[in-house]
Design a protein around this motif. Structure first.
Motif, PDB file in Angstrom:
ATOM      1  N   ILE A   1      23.756   2.957  29.650  1.00  0.00           N
ATOM      2  CA  ILE A   1      24.772   3.120  30.688  1.00  0.00           C
ATOM      3  C   ILE A   1      25.575   1.830  30.852  1.00  0.00           C
ATOM      4  O   ILE A   1      26.379   1.704  31.767  1.00  0.00           O
ATOM      5  N   TYR A   2      25.334   0.882  29.956  1.00  0.00           N
ATOM      6  CA  TYR A   2      26.055  -0.392  29.968  1.00  0.00           C
ATOM      7  C   TYR A   2      26.779  -0.578  28.648  1.00  0.00           C
ATOM      8  O   TYR A   2      26.350  -0.070  27.607  1.00  0.00           O
ATOM      9  N   PHE A   3      27.863  -1.344  28.680  1.00  0.00           N
ATOM     10  CA  PHE A   3      28.525  -1.707  27.436  1.00  0.00           C
ATOM     11  C   PHE A   3      27.585  -2.601  26.637  1.00  0.00           C
ATOM     12  O   PHE A   3      26.929  -3.476  27.188  1.00  0.00           O
ATOM     13  N   THR A   4      27.538  -2.370  25.342  1.00  0.00           N
ATOM     14  CA  THR A   4      26.665  -3.130  24.460  1.00  0.00           C
ATOM     15  C   THR A   4      27.444  -3.531  23.210  1.00  0.00           C
ATOM     16  O   THR A   4      28.592  -3.115  23.014  1.00  0.00           O
ATOM     17  N   VAL A   5      26.802  -4.310  22.360  1.00  0.00           N
ATOM     18  CA  VAL A   5      27.396  -4.690  21.083  1.00  0.00           C
ATOM     19  C   VAL A   5      27.707  -3.436  20.256  1.00  0.00           C
ATOM     20  O   VAL A   5      28.722  -3.377  19.567  1.00  0.00           O
ATOM     21  N   ASP A   6      26.851  -2.424  20.356  1.00  0.00           N
ATOM     22  CA  ASP A   6      27.096  -1.190  19.599  1.00  0.00           C
ATOM     23  C   ASP A   6      28.315  -0.426  20.119  1.00  0.00           C
ATOM     24  O   ASP A   6      29.013   0.225  19.342  1.00  0.00           O
ATOM     25  N   VAL A   7      28.585  -0.504  21.396  1.00  0.00           N
ATOM     26  CA  VAL A   7      29.799   0.116  21.943  1.00  0.00           C
ATOM     27  C   VAL A   7      31.022  -0.611  21.374  1.00  0.00           C
ATOM     28  O   VAL A   7      32.024   0.021  21.003  1.00  0.00           O
ATOM     29  N   ILE A   8      30.937  -1.934  21.287  1.00  0.00           N
ATOM     30  CA  ILE A   8      32.028  -2.708  20.675  1.00  0.00           C
ATOM     31  C   ILE A   8      32.235  -2.254  19.234  1.00  0.00           C
ATOM     32  O   ILE A   8      33.364  -1.997  18.802  1.00  0.00           O
ATOM     33  N   ASN A   9      31.140  -2.144  18.484  1.00  0.00           N
ATOM     34  CA  ASN A   9      31.245  -1.728  17.080  1.00  0.00           C
ATOM     35  C   ASN A   9      31.831  -0.329  16.945  1.00  0.00           C
ATOM     36  O   ASN A   9      32.645  -0.073  16.050  1.00  0.00           O
ATOM     37  N   ALA A  10      31.420   0.583  17.821  1.00  0.00           N
ATOM     38  CA  ALA A  10      31.938   1.954  17.760  1.00  0.00           C
ATOM     39  C   ALA A  10      33.440   1.980  18.040  1.00  0.00           C
ATOM     40  O   ALA A  10      34.199   2.669  17.340  1.00  0.00           O
TER      41      ALA A  10
ATOM     42  N   ARG B   1      26.998   6.198  27.691  1.00  0.00           N
ATOM     43  CA  ARG B   1      27.389   7.244  28.625  1.00  0.00           C
ATOM     44  C   ARG B   1      27.634   6.601  29.978  1.00  0.00           C
ATOM     45  O   ARG B   1      26.873   5.741  30.435  1.00  0.00           O
ATOM     46  N   THR B   2      28.668   6.985  30.603  1.00  0.00           N
ATOM     47  CA  THR B   2      29.018   6.447  31.908  1.00  0.00           C
ATOM     48  C   THR B   2      28.006   6.907  32.934  1.00  0.00           C
ATOM     49  O   THR B   2      27.688   8.095  33.025  1.00  0.00           O
ATOM     50  N   PHE B   3      27.482   5.957  33.705  1.00  0.00           N
ATOM     51  CA  PHE B   3      26.492   6.297  34.715  1.00  0.00           C
ATOM     52  C   PHE B   3      27.164   6.989  35.895  1.00  0.00           C
ATOM     53  O   PHE B   3      28.238   6.594  36.339  1.00  0.00           O
ATOM     54  N   GLN B   4      26.509   8.010  36.395  1.00  0.00           N
ATOM     55  CA  GLN B   4      26.956   8.665  37.603  1.00  0.00           C
ATOM     56  C   GLN B   4      25.707   9.226  38.284  1.00  0.00           C
ATOM     57  O   GLN B   4      24.961   9.974  37.685  1.00  0.00           O
ATOM     58  N   SER B   5      25.506   8.827  39.538  1.00  0.00           N
ATOM     59  CA  SER B   5      24.331   9.301  40.251  1.00  0.00           C
ATOM     60  C   SER B   5      24.576  10.720  40.751  1.00  0.00           C
ATOM     61  O   SER B   5      25.715  11.210  40.774  1.00  0.00           O
TER      62      SER B   5
END
Length: 192
Positions: free
Chosen positions: A126-135, A185-189
């Motif tokens: 639910i957080y931006f990561t290095v893999d999100v950058i790569n994607a 995935r964007t977090f939503q409670s």
């Protein structure tokens, strides 16, 4: 399929992405003035800065796909792109850049995000990561016709995020938003 003067599906994409870009610009214009008291706070500030760059890149890429022509390397320098905002000014009305300048800002923001955001990737993050950058960079490279780079970045992601192959896994992905192949995935409670 009628387009009217107040077409919210179109207006809202433009409006909310530029609102988000302005918020990112606000963070980026002021975050360096904050000094962390220790290494943990300095790392958090760097992470926030990286997230702001990545979010701005995502917004500009979203807008470029919907409000500019497809990127063609031979004509990108003369094709209209987007109005580019890199400072917080909700009242500014900049001219459109070229498509080449638009994509260069996206790539620059991805590089800045990579320099600041070091969070390791994990499925269903639910957080931006290095893999999100790569994607994101793989997708941008694909649109820019940088196919070798897109393939290279994608191979690393495919190895870490295998596709669901069983019916129950596939159903869980769509029903519960849980899957080995979900990079972010964007977090939503429940309350939200």
């Amino acid at each position: 399929w009628d387009f009217e003067a107040s077409q919210y599906d179109i207006e809202d994409i433009w409006h909310y992405n530029y609102v988000t870009i302005n918020n990112c610009n606000n963070i980026l214009s002021h975050i360096d003035a904050i000094t962390g008291e220790d290494a943990d706070q300095a790392a958090t500030l760097s992470m926030i800065k990286g997230e702001a760059y990545l979010m701005r890149a995502i917004c500009y890429h979203t807008l470029a796909l919907r409000f500019a022509k497809d990127y063609e390397p031979g004509t990108a320098a003369s094709t209209l792109g987007l109005p580019l905002m890199t400072e917080p000014d909700p009242n500014a009305k900049p001219s459109r850049s070229t498509l080449e300048q638009t994509y260069q800002l996206i790539k620059d923001d991805i590089s800045a995000a990579r320099a600041n955001l070091k969070t390791a990737g994990a499925a269903n993050s639910i957080y931006f990561t290095v893999d999100v950058i790569n994607a994101l960079e793989a997708r941008v490279d694909l649109y820019m016709h940088n196919f070798a780079s897109a393939i290279n970045l994608s191979k690393g992601l495919i190895a870490n995020y295998p596709l669901d192959t069983k019916a129950n896994e596939f159903a869980s992905m769509w029903l519960n938003d849980e899957s080995s192949e979900v990079i972010y995935r964007t977090f939503q409670s429940v309350d939200e």
